[in-house]
Motif scaffolding. Structure first.
Motif, mmCIF file in Angstrom:
data_model
loop_
_atom_site.group_PDB
_atom_site.id
_atom_site.type_symbol
_atom_site.label_atom_id
_atom_site.label_comp_id
_atom_site.label_asym_id
_atom_site.label_seq_id
_atom_site.Cartn_x
_atom_site.Cartn_y
_atom_site.Cartn_z
ATOM 1 N N PRO A 73 0.847 -1.198 0.000
ATOM 2 C CA PRO A 73 0.000 0.000 0.000
ATOM 3 C C PRO A 73 0.878 1.242 0.000
ATOM 4 C CG PRO A 73 -0.831 -1.615 1.556
ATOM 5 C CD PRO A 73 0.492 -2.129 1.095
ATOM 6 N N GLU A 74 0.504 2.237 -0.773
ATOM 7 C CA GLU A 74 1.348 3.408 -0.955
ATOM 8 C C GLU A 74 1.657 4.122 0.358
ATOM 9 O OE1 GLU A 74 1.313 7.574 -3.551
ATOM 10 O OE2 GLU A 74 -0.092 5.937 -4.001
ATOM 11 N N ASN A 75 0.642 4.263 1.222
ATOM 12 C CA ASN A 75 0.880 4.977 2.473
ATOM 13 C C ASN A 75 1.838 4.212 3.386
ATOM 14 O OD1 ASN A 75 -1.209 2.996 2.970
ATOM 15 N ND2 ASN A 75 -1.530 3.982 4.963
ATOM 16 N N LEU A 76 1.747 2.900 3.379
ATOM 17 C CA LEU A 76 2.649 2.071 4.185
ATOM 18 C C LEU A 76 4.075 2.173 3.682
ATOM 19 C CD1 LEU A 76 3.229 -0.166 6.284
ATOM 20 C CD2 LEU A 76 2.573 -1.836 4.522
ATOM 21 N N HIS A 77 4.231 2.087 2.378
ATOM 22 C CA HIS A 77 5.570 2.139 1.793
ATOM 23 C C HIS A 77 6.236 3.488 2.080
ATOM 24 C CE1 HIS A 77 8.191 0.977 -1.932
ATOM 25 N NE2 HIS A 77 8.797 0.765 -0.788
ATOM 26 N N LEU A 102 4.867 -4.611 17.134
ATOM 27 C CA LEU A 102 4.505 -3.281 17.607
ATOM 28 C C LEU A 102 3.038 -2.964 17.277
ATOM 29 C CD1 LEU A 102 7.698 -1.265 16.568
ATOM 30 C CD2 LEU A 102 7.010 -1.913 18.895
ATOM 31 N N ALA A 103 2.567 -3.475 16.164
ATOM 32 C CA ALA A 103 1.185 -3.200 15.757
ATOM 33 C C ALA A 103 0.185 -3.771 16.743
ATOM 34 C CB ALA A 103 0.918 -3.763 14.361
ATOM 35 N N GLY A 104 0.610 -4.734 17.534
ATOM 36 C CA GLY A 104 -0.279 -5.327 18.524
ATOM 37 C C GLY A 104 -0.222 -4.636 19.872
ATOM 38 N N GLU A 147 7.784 7.319 17.443
ATOM 39 C CA GLU A 147 7.707 8.761 17.643
ATOM 40 C C GLU A 147 6.277 9.281 17.588
ATOM 41 O OE1 GLU A 147 9.366 12.813 15.431
ATOM 42 O OE2 GLU A 147 10.335 10.876 15.079
ATOM 43 N N ASN A 148 5.496 8.749 16.682
ATOM 44 C CA ASN A 148 4.112 9.205 16.493
ATOM 45 C C ASN A 148 3.199 7.983 16.441
ATOM 46 O OD1 ASN A 148 1.631 10.157 15.576
ATOM 47 N ND2 ASN A 148 2.565 11.763 14.298
ATOM 48 N N PRO A 149 2.657 7.554 17.594
ATOM 49 C CA PRO A 149 1.809 6.349 17.621
ATOM 50 C C PRO A 149 0.622 6.416 16.670
ATOM 51 C CG PRO A 149 2.409 7.014 19.840
ATOM 52 C CD PRO A 149 2.845 8.128 18.936
ATOM 53 N N GLN A 150 0.024 7.601 16.538
ATOM 54 C CA GLN A 150 -1.138 7.731 15.671
ATOM 55 C C GLN A 150 -0.768 7.467 14.209
ATOM 56 O OE1 GLN A 150 -4.375 7.986 16.434
ATOM 57 N NE2 GLN A 150 -4.724 7.725 14.226
ATOM 58 N N ALA A 151 0.363 8.035 13.779
ATOM 59 C CA ALA A 151 0.826 7.816 12.408
ATOM 60 C C ALA A 151 1.163 6.345 12.199
ATOM 61 C CB ALA A 151 2.037 8.684 12.116
ATOM 62 N N PHE A 152 1.752 5.719 13.225
ATOM 63 C CA PHE A 152 2.085 4.296 13.125
ATOM 64 C C PHE A 152 0.812 3.469 12.934
ATOM 65 C CE2 PHE A 152 2.730 0.087 14.878
ATOM 66 C CZ PHE A 152 3.923 -0.311 14.283
ATOM 67 N N ARG A 153 -0.194 3.764 13.743
ATOM 68 C CA ARG A 153 -1.437 3.013 13.648
ATOM 69 C C ARG A 153 -2.117 3.241 12.292
ATOM 70 N NH1 ARG A 153 -2.960 0.153 17.543
ATOM 71 N NH2 ARG A 153 -2.254 0.427 19.689
ATOM 72 N N SER A 154 -2.088 4.474 11.812
ATOM 73 C CA SER A 154 -2.756 4.793 10.553
ATOM 74 C C SER A 154 -2.102 4.122 9.352
ATOM 75 C CB SER A 154 -2.766 6.314 10.328
ATOM 76 O OG SER A 154 -3.495 6.960 11.347
ATOM 77 N N THR A 178 -3.073 -0.532 10.375
ATOM 78 C CA THR A 178 -4.197 -0.751 9.452
ATOM 79 C C THR A 178 -3.824 -1.685 8.299
ATOM 80 O OG1 THR A 178 -3.579 1.238 8.210
ATOM 81 C CG2 THR A 178 -5.239 1.483 9.950
ATOM 82 N N ASN A 179 -2.545 -1.974 8.164
ATOM 83 C CA ASN A 179 -2.083 -2.860 7.086
ATOM 84 C C ASN A 179 -1.475 -4.154 7.621
ATOM 85 O OD1 ASN A 179 -2.531 -1.380 4.494
ATOM 86 N ND2 ASN A 179 -1.291 0.172 5.536
#
Length: 376
Positions: free
Chosen positions: A216-220, A239-241, A252-259, A263-264
């Motif tokens: 996925p583009e956002n993940l890459h 970490l995703a768990g 550094e940014n948990p929200q960005a990591f989760r997004s 999600t992937n």
């Protein structure tokens, strides 16, 4: 002969009769009379109740206006023009008195010659629909017969295979490679950075026979821009768990990591060596060469020389003189059920194949004899 063929032949015969009748009348005359009849009858149906209601004088006036408009649009030289005039006369007799339903019935009777034209056109359209439907049903039958014939031919070919051939000559090198590449890919995803793994997968788009789904583009983008992209793929999944409070200690940014990562998770956890492995039974020799060339190009980027050598050994299997014989035997062993083998021994496959070929020839002949309406 099956029902669709019978319907098609019957429809064609009826269309020939209709065509002859229309040729006598003339297509232009048929359509003009049928259209006039349709308009005239529509006015009768729409205004009959109002025009026969003694308390609805306005309805009678509108009816007469509509009748005059329709009658005025009918050319004087139109076949059966007199039928429309006589019908109109029936509805204008005794203007000072109230029209009755009987007047409308007699008017419709006067239109009988024109109605025959309308009914002829309507019948033509109905029979054309029957013709199309029957032909469509035959085309579907042809497709079904072709599919069934192909399957019977496949079973016949497999039934002729040497089931005692030493297929291990193919299976063992393929299994050795599949096991080795699976282990190498697993080691790669644990040792290399997630960034490197996703880069590798993204680059396989240049190798269409290696069927990885691009990241996925956002993940890459995220693994390239974030420091956590240096972690291994397996570490990212761990970490995703984590809960948000625990994750705060590692990224550094948990929200960005989760997004972008959490999600992937299904995509990341689904990455495996499967697209690099070789199916069993293997593909034909020519295809095997192309498949393995692309796999070698990808495997060489993360696996050891030993694994690449195993991949080359699988590629070279296609060069064996007995490759297709061994592959066919392997396919037969995997594909033929006990029922299939029983039918083959009893000659049922051969008999069914003969029947299907004959049926298919018959359907094709009927379709050729009765082409689409536009080419009829």
């Amino acid at each position: 002969m099956d029902a669709p063929a019978e319907r098609l032949q019957a429809a064609d015969a009826e269309l020939q009769e209709i065509d002859e009748r229309i040729a006598e009348i003339g297509r232009q005359n048929l359509d003009a009379v049928a259209d006039a009849y349709k308009e005239f009858s529509a006015v009768l149906d729409r205004y009959e109740d109002r025009a026969t209601d003694r308390d609805d004088f306005q309805g009678y006036i509108e009816f007469r206006e509509q009748m005059a408009e329709v009658l005025g649009s009918i050319p004087d030289d139109l076949p059966h023009r007199d039928a429309f005039t006589e019908a109109d006369d029936e509805l204008t007799t005794g203007v000072t008195s109230v029209l009755k339903h009987a007047n409308f019935d007699r008017a419709r009777s006067q239109l009988e010659p024109a109605r025959e034209y309308a009914e002829l056109r309507s019948r033509e359209q109905d029979v054309q629909g029957t013709y199309r439907d029957a032909r469509s049903a035959l085309q579907k039958e042809q497709s079904t017969l072709e599919t069934e014939r192909n399957e019977l031919e496949r079973l016949k070919r497999l039934g002729e295979a040497d089931l005692d051939a030493p297929v291990s000559l193919l299976r063992e090198p393929i299994e050795a490679y599949n096991d080795a590449v699976a282990e190498a890919f697993d080691s790669f995803t644990h040792a290399a950075s997630a960034r490197a793994v996703l880069d590798l997968v993204a680059e396989t788009t240049a190798y269409p026979l290696v069927e990885y789904r691009p990241p996925p583009e956002n993940l890459h983008e995220y693994v390239h821009e974030s420091a956590v992209g240096e972690e291994s793929l397996s570490r990212l999944l761990d970490l995703a768990g984590y809960s948000s409070s625990k994750l705060d200690h590692y990224v550094e940014n948990p929200q960005a990591f989760r997004s972008n990562v959490a999600t992937n998770q299904s995509y990341l956890s689904g990455l495996s060596a499967t697209p690099l492995q070789v199916s069993w039974p293997p593909v034909a020799s020519d295809a095997l060469g192309w498949h393995m060339r692309e796999r070698i190009a990808v495997v060489g980027r993360f696996a050891t020389d030993e694994v690449v050598a195993l991949a080359r050994a699988v590629r070279d299997l296609g060069l064996r003189d007995d490759y297709e014989r061994l592959r066919t035997s392997a396919t037969a062993r995997e594909s033929l059920s006990e029922t299939d083998r029983t039918r083959l021994r009893a000659g049922e496959i051969e008999r069914d194949l003969t029947t299907h070929r004959a049926s298919l020839d018959s359907v094709r002949e009927i379709l050729a004899t009765y082409p689409p309406l536009g080419r009829r």
